[in-house]
Enzyme design. Structure first.
Site, short mmCIF file in Angstrom:
data_model
loop_
_atom_site.label_atom_id
_atom_site.label_comp_id
_atom_site.label_asym_id
_atom_site.label_seq_id
_atom_site.Cartn_x
_atom_site.Cartn_y
_atom_site.Cartn_z
N HIS A 68 0.84 -1.20 0.00
CA HIS A 68 0.00 0.00 0.00
C HIS A 68 0.88 1.25 0.00
O HIS A 68 2.10 1.16 0.05
CB HIS A 68 -0.98 0.01 1.18
CG HIS A 68 -0.34 0.04 2.53
ND1 HIS A 68 0.34 -1.03 3.07
CD2 HIS A 68 -0.27 1.02 3.48
CE1 HIS A 68 0.78 -0.72 4.27
NE2 HIS A 68 0.44 0.52 4.54
N HIS A 70 1.39 3.85 2.14
CA HIS A 70 2.01 4.48 3.30
C HIS A 70 3.53 4.46 3.15
O HIS A 70 4.11 3.46 2.71
CB HIS A 70 1.58 3.80 4.59
CG HIS A 70 0.24 4.26 5.08
ND1 HIS A 70 -0.52 3.55 5.98
CD2 HIS A 70 -0.48 5.38 4.80
CE1 HIS A 70 -1.65 4.20 6.22
NE2 HIS A 70 -1.64 5.31 5.52
N ASP A 72 5.95 4.13 5.18
CA ASP A 72 6.75 3.10 5.86
C ASP A 72 6.69 1.77 5.10
O ASP A 72 7.34 0.80 5.50
CB ASP A 72 6.30 2.92 7.32
CG ASP A 72 4.86 2.47 7.46
OD1 ASP A 72 4.03 2.88 6.63
OD2 ASP A 72 4.54 1.72 8.41
N HIS A 73 5.97 1.76 3.97
CA HIS A 73 5.91 0.57 3.12
C HIS A 73 6.40 0.83 1.69
O HIS A 73 6.74 -0.12 0.98
CB HIS A 73 4.49 0.01 3.07
CG HIS A 73 4.06 -0.58 4.37
ND1 HIS A 73 4.07 -1.94 4.62
CD2 HIS A 73 3.64 0.00 5.52
CE1 HIS A 73 3.67 -2.17 5.87
NE2 HIS A 73 3.40 -1.00 6.43
N HIS A 157 -7.62 -1.27 5.57
CA HIS A 157 -6.51 -0.40 5.99
C HIS A 157 -6.56 0.97 5.32
O HIS A 157 -6.89 1.96 5.97
CB HIS A 157 -5.17 -1.08 5.74
CG HIS A 157 -4.01 -0.33 6.32
ND1 HIS A 157 -3.89 -0.09 7.67
CD2 HIS A 157 -2.92 0.26 5.73
CE1 HIS A 157 -2.78 0.60 7.89
NE2 HIS A 157 -2.19 0.82 6.73
N ASP A 178 -0.24 -4.21 5.80
CA ASP A 178 -1.11 -3.75 6.89
C ASP A 178 -2.56 -4.04 6.50
O ASP A 178 -2.94 -3.83 5.35
CB ASP A 178 -0.93 -2.24 7.13
CG ASP A 178 0.45 -1.91 7.67
OD1 ASP A 178 1.17 -2.84 8.07
OD2 ASP A 178 0.82 -0.72 7.68
N GLU A 203 1.46 -8.67 9.74
CA GLU A 203 1.81 -7.55 10.63
C GLU A 203 1.32 -7.85 12.04
O GLU A 203 0.40 -8.66 12.24
CB GLU A 203 1.17 -6.26 10.11
CG GLU A 203 -0.35 -6.21 10.19
CD GLU A 203 -0.89 -4.89 10.74
OE1 GLU A 203 -0.32 -4.39 11.73
OE2 GLU A 203 -1.88 -4.38 10.18
N HIS A 414 6.51 -6.17 11.66
CA HIS A 414 5.80 -4.90 11.87
C HIS A 414 5.18 -4.83 13.26
O HIS A 414 3.98 -4.65 13.42
CB HIS A 414 4.72 -4.75 10.79
CG HIS A 414 4.27 -3.33 10.56
ND1 HIS A 414 3.44 -2.67 11.42
CD2 HIS A 414 4.54 -2.47 9.55
CE1 HIS A 414 3.19 -1.45 10.95
NE2 HIS A 414 3.86 -1.31 9.81
#
Length: 600
Positions: A68, A70, A72-73, A157, A178, A203, A414
């Protein structure tokens, strides 16, 4: 022995810079490529030297998958592809493909243009990186090469978030990214079929948390916001651009309408328009209620929520501001926080998880004196509230997904080590499967049992059903048929179907034994005597006397014939197939012992 190897390059006993290297049956796949929001140096990116010490990354990796948008991904993606060097395919869903470059560019502007950071990717690198992206649809099986295939499942999410199944032959791994097992005001719940992978990588952000009622949380949130603006205070709600922001905007919009409130609500400039555009473009990714009402009323066209201008932060009086980013690590949310932190009338509500090293994590940990950039000290007098509107699965949701997918093993990423250890033990106890939680740079190796998937023809299953032989649930049963291999695929079909498909005529191998019997009667009468004898002797077998005078016992055929040289002797021809060899031998012995005397 085939094996699966997993090495977290990020998010191993940690939250941030998600990046997991998976090797499955000789294929190498990198899952996510995120950055850590808590660092401003080289530690923000995963350590890609673990992938290979020599040679090009493209030669080693078969593909990269992004779950996705975000950061942090996906935040390290341009750095990885353009600066480290990777030219292979990058798979993500269509919404992720659309939104990812916008968030990457927003973050680049903050890091480079405002903070002056060096060794960072450029705008052109983001564009070049996105040219390598292959967008996928939900439930679409994508053939990466002759052996490797991937499939996306809905993860909830955020808009476009997906779980991915990676499959090579009969070996498979599911990576959740996530996900959220509970539907919210604009997205549905995550779903995956009973795919029974060799390994589920999930996660574990909220590994020990079971959330309270969502309605109670919403009521508490509205109460705190209302009380703060009633006493003349300002409310700051740090959010990421898409996802939780829309969830809370819908909630406040409805409340303001119902209560007829006039206090202004603001959203970071441009993000409302972007959200509207993407939610309209990808309406099929939202929940059923949004899809049904979208034509009559766009839920994201807010009456009470206006675009924010940075000068508004100094305005007197109460207001509510949604500002990005969500962890107070940079950008507009941090600027507003610094202005409002000194007034005890004000409140900051943190609606989601904050990684270690961010200002959000520090204030949630109780710090009230913060060292900011330039070694300036900031005293926090405003009220700090944490209210979990996180779109991550809680402990109950994680257990639910494990039960739904039925994996052979589970691997946790995660999350925080202590919480992960608790969940690891719970999974092993409840599901009786091995559960792992490797740290960054640590490799877990799982041996797999080779298996050959076999399709079963509908005709064969129908025959079982007609005979009432369908097995009980979870009880194994033997199916007899012919195994056909075509294009590396195996199918079990009935022998009749196999002959037809292969264009072959049916042949049968039978064994015949001659039994000499003293009998002066005609052949038909001898056959009748044989039938009567076998009928009375073999109570549990199907014995038949056919119109042509022959006798059958199951598949065994018995015929009476005259002896060519001795008129007082008859020859019994007993023939059987190899499947009935035992019964054929028994009948031959029985008939050799002679027939009972017929009454005179």
């Amino acid at each position: 022995m085939p094996e699966i190897r997993v090495t977290p390059l990020g998010a191993g006993q940690d939250v941030g810079r998600s990046c997991i290297l998976v090797s499955i049956s000789g294929k190498n796949v990198m899952l996510d490529c995120g950055m850590h929001m808590g660092y401003n140096d080289d530690r923000r990116f995963p350590d890609f030297s673990y992938i290979t010490q020599s040679g090009r990354l493209t030669d080693f990796l078969d593909c990269v998958i992004i779950s996705h948008f975000h950061l942090d991904h996906c935040g390290a993606l341009p750095y990885f592809s353009e600066m480290v060097g990777y030219d292979g395919p990058i798979y993500m869903t269509h919404p992720t493909q659309a939104i990812c470059p916008i968030l990457l560019e927003d973050y680049r502007k903050i890091a480079v243009d405002k903070k002056g950071e060096a060794n960072f990717f450029t705008s052109q690198m983001i564009k070049d990186c996105m040219k390598k992206v292959v967008a996928v649809h939900l439930h679409q099986t994508v053939q990466v090469d002759d052996e490797l295939e991937i499939k996306a499942y809905y993860a909830g999410h955020v808009l476009g978030a997906a779980m991915f199944q990676i499959k090579v032959g009969s070996e498979s791994v599911v990576y959740t990214g996530d996900y959220n097992m509970t539907p919210d005001r604009h997205l549905g719940a995550a779903w995956i079929d009973k795919c029974r992978p060799n390994l589920l990588i999930t996660e574990s952000t909220y590994a020990t948390t079971i959330r309270d009622s969502k309605r109670c949380r919403e009521r508490d949130f509205l109460k705190k916001v209302h009380e703060t603006v009633e006493r003349g205070g300002k409310v700051l709600i740090p959010v990421f651009a898409l996802g939780r922001a829309q969830e809370l905007c819908i909630l406040l919009e409805t409340f303001w309408e119902r209560m007829n409130l006039k206090v202004p609500i603001y959203f970071s400039t441009g993000l409302t328009e972007k959200a509207n555009h993407y939610y309209k473009l990808f309406i099929t990714w939202t929940n059923q209620k949004i899809r049904k009402t979208f034509v009559q009323r766009n839920m994201f066209e807010f009456k009470h929520i206006k675009a924010f201008d940075r000068t508004f932060a100094d305005n007197p009086g109460p207001m509510v501001v949604f500002a990005t980013p969500g962890m107070l690590h940079a950008g507009q949310s941090l600027q507003i926080f610094r202005k409002w932190a000194g007034n005890e009338k004000n409140m900051v509500i943190m609606p989601g998880y904050c990684v270690q090293g961010t200002v959000g994590h520090k204030i949630l940990s109780g710090q009230r004196k913060l060292e900011m950039e330039g070694r300036q000290m900031l005293e926090v007098k405003m009220q700090v509230e944490y209210m979990s509107f996180s779109a991550h699965a809680d402990a109950k949701g994680i257990m639910q997904l494990v039960g739904q997918a039925e994996p052979e093993s589970v691997l946790l990423v995660h999350g925080e080590a202590k919480k992960m250890e608790f969940l690891r033990q719970k999974i092993e106890q409840e599901f009786r499967v091995s559960c792992y939680m490797p740290a960054n740079g640590e490799t877990v190796t799982l041996p797999t049992s080779p298996s050959i998937p076999v399709g079963i023809s509908l005709g064969l299953l129908k025959r079982e059903m007609v005979q009432g032989l369908l097995p009980e649930a979870k009880k194994p049963r033997l199916l007899h048929g012919t195994l056909i291999m075509k294009d590396s695929n195996f199918r079990l079909v009935s022998s009749e179907q196999a002959l037809k498909e292969l264009g072959l005529a049916e042949h049968q191998l039978r064994f015949t034994c001659r039994v000499h019997l003293q009998d002066t009667r005609k052949e038909q009468e001898t056959a009748l005597r044989v039938y009567s004898h076998l009928k009375s002797t073999l109570k549990d077998h199907c014995v038949q006397h056919l119109p042509d005078g022959s006798v059958t016992v199951e598949s065994i055929l018995i015929q009476a014939a005259a002896h060519s040289e001795d008129p007082g002797t008859k020859v019994l021809l007993v023939s059987w197939t190899y499947q009935d060899e035992e019964l054929g031998s028994f009948l031959t012995t029985l008939l050799k012992n002679g027939l009972p005397q017929a009454p005179s």
